[in-house]
Design a protein around this motif. Structure first.
Motif, PDB file in Angstrom:
ATOM      1  N   ARG A 260      -5.928   7.770   7.169  1.00 56.35           N
ATOM      2  CA  ARG A 260      -4.676   7.316   7.928  1.00 56.35           C
ATOM      3  C   ARG A 260      -4.814   5.772   8.218  1.00 56.35           C
ATOM      4  O   ARG A 260      -5.955   5.628   8.945  1.00 56.35           O
ATOM      5  N   PRO A 261      -3.794   4.993   8.281  1.00 60.08           N
ATOM      6  CA  PRO A 261      -3.752   3.696   8.741  1.00 60.08           C
ATOM      7  C   PRO A 261      -4.414   3.551  10.206  1.00 60.08           C
ATOM      8  O   PRO A 261      -5.100   2.741  10.305  1.00 60.08           O
ATOM      9  N   TRP A 262      -3.998   4.370  11.161  1.00 63.80           N
ATOM     10  CA  TRP A 262      -4.415   4.274  12.442  1.00 63.80           C
ATOM     11  C   TRP A 262      -5.755   4.837  12.631  1.00 63.80           C
ATOM     12  O   TRP A 262      -6.196   4.751  13.640  1.00 63.80           O
TER      13      TRP A 262
ATOM     14  N   CYS B 218       0.846  -1.254  -0.073  1.00 69.96           N
ATOM     15  CA  CYS B 218       0.064  -0.089  -0.041  1.00 69.96           C
ATOM     16  C   CYS B 218       0.863   1.255   0.019  1.00 69.96           C
ATOM     17  O   CYS B 218       2.080   1.003   0.486  1.00 69.96           O
TER      18      CYS B 218
ATOM     19  N   LEU C 276       1.157   5.555   1.150  1.00 67.50           N
ATOM     20  CA  LEU C 276       0.852   6.548   2.117  1.00 67.50           C
ATOM     21  C   LEU C 276       1.279   7.922   1.168  1.00 67.50           C
ATOM     22  O   LEU C 276       2.620   8.136   0.580  1.00 67.50           O
TER      23      LEU C 276
ATOM     24  N   ILE D 194      -3.738   6.889   2.759  1.00 70.85           N
ATOM     25  CA  ILE D 194      -3.634   5.930   2.123  1.00 70.85           C
ATOM     26  C   ILE D 194      -4.102   6.015   0.714  1.00 70.85           C
ATOM     27  O   ILE D 194      -5.287   6.510   0.637  1.00 70.85           O
TER      28      ILE D 194
ATOM     29  N   LEU E  40      -5.274  -6.970   6.018  1.00 69.23           N
ATOM     30  CA  LEU E  40      -5.600  -5.791   6.788  1.00 69.23           C
ATOM     31  C   LEU E  40      -7.125  -6.014   7.249  1.00 69.23           C
ATOM     32  O   LEU E  40      -7.510  -5.527   8.326  1.00 69.23           O
TER      33      LEU E  40
ATOM     34  N   TYR F 227       6.447   5.149  12.102  1.00 73.17           N
ATOM     35  CA  TYR F 227       5.874   5.838  11.119  1.00 73.17           C
ATOM     36  C   TYR F 227       6.616   7.421  11.060  1.00 73.17           C
ATOM     37  O   TYR F 227       7.107   7.916  10.213  1.00 73.17           O
TER      38      TYR F 227
ATOM     39  N   LEU G  22     -10.100   2.104   3.872  1.00 73.21           N
ATOM     40  CA  LEU G  22      -8.710   2.403   3.618  1.00 73.21           C
ATOM     41  C   LEU G  22      -8.241   3.771   2.926  1.00 73.21           C
ATOM     42  O   LEU G  22      -7.623   4.645   3.460  1.00 73.21           O
TER      43      LEU G  22
END
Length: 245
Positions: free
Chosen positions: A159-161, A129, A131, A137, A148, A176, A155
């Motif tokens: 943001r991933p978090w 993936c 960013l 993402i 995931l 990160y 997604l």
């Protein structure tokens, strides 16, 4: 930035050692290799803002004279623009968030080359993936979404978090930040509930971060044992030919 504005000059931090000496609290929060410059934007005796520049830790610790001159020139030009905008009755005001400018040469339209790149990523084992510079993402392969446990609507653009609460933990965020500031590869493992461990490898550059995702054994997982070696063959006797299978 406050010191640059108070002193009316450029503040240059060549690396982690100087950061720790001059700003120890900041060094504790950002223990990563990077260089930083802060310069005031002033016109006609009026402070109009500041310019902060960031470099990865791989650069030379010395700020070259032409770099210093370029920073000063940019600050003077920005100051003139801000002054003219204020004089015309349209002062520049802070935005709601950062404005991300793509690196020079970035193509805005999707081309056949982009399609080939997606096909290439889809054929690789594991997941991939991407960013952007703000940590959102922009791309995820089918395998990455399966690993995931989330779909494109969850997604892309997040943001991933934010999209994956189980990634909202200190180790992942620390790695990160290290990738963003140092521009060097970083890695970590995380537990996708209830019992699936994933390994994340981050590869950053000026435009964003490429992330490689593969399954990884974690706490409580049985260790991976190498196959037992075959018993050694007896050494050949003198005059006997040696063969292998």
């Amino acid at each position: 930035m406050a010191d640059a504005l108070r002193g009316h000059n450029l503040v240059w931090l060549a690396g982690q050692e100087e950061l720790a000496r001059r700003y120890p609290q900041l060094a504790l929060v950002l223990p990563y290799p990077f260089a930083l410059g802060a310069a005031p934007i002033t016109t006609d005796g009026t402070q109009r803002g500041g310019l902060v520049l960031h470099w990865p830790g791989s650069r030379s610790p010395q700020l070259r004279p032409r770099e210093r001159d370029a920073i000063g020139d940019v600050c003077r030009r920005l100051g003139s623009l801000l002054r003219d905008a204020a004089d015309s009755g349209h002062p520049v005001k802070p935005g709601a968030g950062p404005c991300l400018v793509p690196p020079p040469g970035t193509r805005s339209s999707v081309s056949s080359e982009a399609r080939f790149a997606v096909d290439f990523a889809e054929r690789l084992p594991g997941g991939c993936c991407g960013l952007d510079g703000d940590g959102r993402i922009t791309f995820a392969t089918t395998t990455a979404m399966e690993l995931l446990g989330a779909g494109p609507s969850d997604l892309l653009g997040a943001r991933p978090w934010e999209a994956l609460p189980w990634l909202n933990e200190p180790v992942a965020q620390d790695r990160y930040r290290a990738a963003v500031l140092s521009r060097g590869p970083t890695s970590f493992t995380a537990l996708r509930p209830p019992d699936r461990w994933l390994s994340f490898r981050l590869y950053p550059n000026a435009s964003g971060i490429s992330v490689r995702i593969v399954p990884a054994p974690g706490a409580g997982a049985p260790p991976v044992r190498p196959p037992s070696p075959s018993p050694p063959l007896p050494p050949p006797r003198a005059g006997q030919p040696c063969s292998t299978t």
